[in-house]
Design an enzyme around this catalytic site. Structure first.
Site, short mmCIF file in Angstrom:
data_model
loop_
_atom_site.label_atom_id
_atom_site.label_comp_id
_atom_site.label_asym_id
_atom_site.label_seq_id
_atom_site.Cartn_x
_atom_site.Cartn_y
_atom_site.Cartn_z
CE LYS A 108 49.35 52.47 44.08
NZ LYS A 108 50.52 52.02 43.10
CB CYS A 396 93.68 46.00 41.78
SG CYS A 396 92.81 44.97 43.21
S1 IVH Z 1 43.19 48.32 42.12
C1 IVH Z 1 40.62 50.79 38.94
N1 IVH Z 1 44.52 47.03 43.96
O1 IVH Z 1 48.41 50.12 41.56
C2 IVH Z 1 41.31 49.84 39.89
N2 IVH Z 1 45.79 48.17 42.35
O2 IVH Z 1 47.48 52.87 40.84
C3 IVH Z 1 43.02 49.76 39.66
N3 IVH Z 1 47.93 47.90 42.62
O3 IVH Z 1 47.74 49.79 38.40
C4 IVH Z 1 43.83 48.65 40.45
N4 IVH Z 1 47.91 46.95 44.40
O4 IVH Z 1 49.27 48.05 39.27
C5 IVH Z 1 44.55 47.61 42.73
N5 IVH Z 1 45.39 45.76 45.82
C6 IVH Z 1 45.43 46.60 44.29
C7 IVH Z 1 46.65 47.12 43.92
C8 IVH Z 1 46.79 47.75 42.88
C9 IVH Z 1 48.79 47.46 43.38
C10 IVH Z 1 48.66 48.87 41.48
C11 IVH Z 1 48.08 48.35 39.96
C12 IVH Z 1 47.40 49.65 39.50
C13 IVH Z 1 48.14 50.57 40.21
C14 IVH Z 1 46.78 51.71 40.41
#
Ligand code: IVH
Length: 660
Positions: A108, A396
């Site tokens: 993520k 200072c």
């Molecule tokens: S999938 C419906 N994949 O996390 C699917 N999101 O809470 C939504 N994000 O808004 C996105 N890494 O900004 C997906 N490998 C990843 C991700 C990712 C970061 C963020 C993205 C999204 C939020 C979801």
């Protein structure tokens, strides 16, 4: 030219996406320059929008246009611990009624999601997530992201790739160092600076901030086109997108839990920030069977890592004095373990940050560590009656001279340029890798050199003798020799580095490069009027004034004199930007008063457009620019049959150059 473009694209993909360059940066620059020159030499051949030369093509804009997404950009339901992840898996299993399924696990990434549209293989539009329904068109900025291909081979005429834009920890730290040096408020984390950098009106700013794009969805008409998430990721990789390499296909909860635990421990090793793991049911058919709630897909979940936070007590506030004299408050904390690391200090940035937190000494606070970033205080937990407010010192803490907080600035500064703290910091800055790169000149040595009085200014580096150095504590003869050699070696460093090393407020590495490229020599920069300076890329009134103020100070003049005498390079290596513009080869004379324009300003504009301005009219004069109450010069021009322009004509002829 097409062959060069293809070659450049290939090298960009190797370098930015695959991280496996085949040629040196210099060789790449050479190819790029060759293409630029060919494009310039053949204006009759239109430059296609996907040419590698036009990443930063767009001019700054007024605002962003809102765009509706092809399908909503949803967010994900969270699992805050392993129990919640187990619950998610149970629901999936039940809803799929016993069918076998696999998860695709991804990191993520802690950035911003963005949708990028390609039409007939060309990058057509990039849109931020916004509220999920509509986002903002940030195409020009997105084009500057090197990991985003400008064109792709695709079997569908229109595709949409969704993914995450982020800033690496390194790029983030560099940005904050630069911002600190010029007294701008710091970004709290790479996510915020990434968001800020994507949503700036000037694409050149995004370009400078080194953003990355990782692709995670491939859509046509808002829907997945391949059978599953794994297939999509592989396909996008083949198309030239950067797909995060740390993905896994896992056949059940156990594997998923292991993946989450592994990345929870290894997250620090990544060059960018992640805040969890995303698990997606692989097959689209099964995804559709699971469906969506009003807000989230039921086929995916975000497992969030626990924030590395801890509570402790603020025992005091120390003050650090930086190179530009800025006084930075640093929290002294009762040492506490935060996610495996003992934290005893946290940055407080400036007085405003302290006020924002409502922080006083004695308070119990929450400290957070994210990535490699310096720990920070995120909130005050409790405020005992015995707490005492922090007061910014009036003097200072290092040299004792009065400090000031200039109007409109957040930083309080020590203005004594020979303050030892400032001196040490400026010497270190001068020696830093990205500036003059003097290997071996680190903090311990600079401390000794300043404390023994051997070095009182940058120029003293060049007068250090081998004997002086070798006599210092813990200094071997071999290292002393090396350091002297390294110092002497800086004489050949490009002007931009020297300029950045001088420590002119608001002139960092980037601005120094623009100045050196545009004006060509230290003397030209020193003598340039404010109006002329402001014609240099990215320089406004604040920076131009700062440059003039710097060179007006006698001890800075002396510094420049001594550096010149020491043999440092005061000129650019051949103008990076050859004289260009509509007035190349033309000589101008200004006479009379031009309505609403200072003479200096007119002169600077002509010079920036490639022209020369002289004082008297002769046969060599190309144009006389005449304003109200023009006198003998106008008469002479008419006698000699020289062209006479008024201010409007000047502006009209200059327009293409002024916009460049
Ligand atoms: S999938 C419906 N994949 O996390 C699917 N999101 O809470 C939504 N994000 O808004 C996105 N890494 O900004 C997906 N490998 C990843 C991700 C990712 C970061 C963020 C993205 C999204 C939020 C979801």
């Amino acid at each position: 030219m097409e062959a060069l473009r293809a070659e450049l694209r290939r090298h960009e993909h190797l370098y930015y996406v695959l991280d496996q360059p085949e040629i040196s940066d210099a060789a790449y620059d050479g190819l790029m320059r060759q293409l630029q020159e060919l494009e310039r030499a053949h204006p009759e051949l239109a430059v296609p929008p996907d040419s590698p030369t036009v990443r930063v093509g767009g001019a700054p804009r007024e605002g962003f246009v809102k765009v509706r997404h092809s399908a909503p950009m949803l967010s994900l339901d969270n699992a805050l611990n392993e129990g919640e992840l187990t619950d998610f898996d149970r629901r999936v299993r039940e809803l799929l009624g016993g069918d076998a399924y696999e998860y695709v696990a991804e990191l993520k990434l802690d950035g911003l999601s963005m949708a990028v549209h390609y039409e007939d293989g060309q990058l057509a539009r990039a849109v931020t997530r916004g509220d999920g329904e509509t986002g903002e068109d940030v195409t020009e900025n997105a084009r500057t992201i090197r990991t985003l291909p400008l064109r792709v081979e695709s079997e569908w005429p229109r595709i949409e790739v969704r993914g995450e834009v982020l800033m690496t920890k390194r790029a983030f730290e560099r940005l904050n160092i630069e911002r600190e040096a010029v007294g701008l408020p710091l970004y709290a984390n790479p996510r915020n600076s990434g968001a800020g950098s994507l949503r700036v009106l000037d694409p050149a700013v995004t370009a400078a901030r080194q953003m990355e794009f990782f692709a995670y969805f491939l859509l046509v008409d808002g829907k997945p086109v391949l059978s599953g998430q794994w297939a999509s990721l592989q396909r996008m990789k083949a198309m030239g997108f950067k797909v995060n390499p740390n993905i896994a296909r896992l056949d059940g909860l156990e594997g998923l839990l292991a993946y989450c635990r592994q990345w929870g421990e290894r997250r620090e090793t990544l060059p960018y920030e992640i805040d969890g793991v995303v698990a997606k049911v692989d097959l689209v058919e099964q995804q559709n069977k699971l469906g969506w709630t009003a807000k989230f897909p039921r086929w995916a979940i975000a497992y969030k890592f626990t924030a590395r936070q801890a509570e402790t007590v603020l025992e005091g506030v120390d003050i650090q004095v930086g190179r530009t004299g800025a006084l930075t408050p640093v929290a002294r904390l009762r040492p506490v373990n935060v996610g495996g690391v003992t934290v005893a200090n946290a940055t407080l940035h400036n007085e405003e940050e302290i006020a924002r937190l409502g922080l006083e000494i004695g308070d119990t606070v929450v400290v957070e560590r994210s990535g490699d970033v310096i720990p920070k205080i995120v909130e005050v937990k409790s405020r005992p009656a015995t707490r005492t407010p922090f007061v910014m010192p009036k003097q200072c803490p290092v040299c004792g001279s009065d400090v000031v907080r200039p109007e409109g600035e957040v930083a309080t500064r020590c203005l004594n340029s020979s303050c030892p703290a400032r001196l040490k910091e400026s010497l270190l800055h001068f020696a830093a890798r990205s500036v003059m790169d003097i290997d071996g000149l680190g903090e311990a040595l600079v401390d000794q050199l300043v404390e023994t009085g051997a070095v009182k200014s940058i120029a003293d580096f060049y007068e250090l003798t081998f004997e002086q150095l070798a006599a210092l504590e813990r200094m071997g003869e071999k290292s002393a020799r090396k350091i002297i050699d390294n110092i002497q070696g800086t004489r050949q460093k490009p002007l931009a580095r020297l300029l950045a090393g001088l420590g002119i407020p608001f002139v960092g590495e980037r601005t120094a490069q623009f100045l050196a490229d545009d004006l060509g020599s230290l003397d030209a920069i020193r003598e340039a009027s404010e109006a002329r300076l402001q014609l240099v890329e990215e320089i406004g009134p604040k920076v131009s004034q700062s440059i003039q103020k710097f060179f007006a100070e006698p001890h800075n003049q002396e510094l420049v004199q001594r550096l010149r005498a020491a043999g440092l390079k005061m000129e650019s290596d051949g103008p990076r930007r050859p004289p260009a513009g509509p007035f190349v080869g033309m000589t101008f004379v200004l006479t009379g008063t031009l309505p609403g324009m200072e003479r200096e300003e007119a002169k600077a504009m002509i010079e920036a457009a490639g022209g020369k301005v002289t004082g008297s009219v002769s046969k060599k004069t190309s144009v006389v620019v005449a304003g109200a109450e023009a006198g003998s010069k106008l008469v002479k021009a008419q006698e000699l049959g020289i062209a006479v322009w008024d201010k409007d004509e000047l502006l009209a002829r200059i327009a293409p150059a002024a916009q460049a």
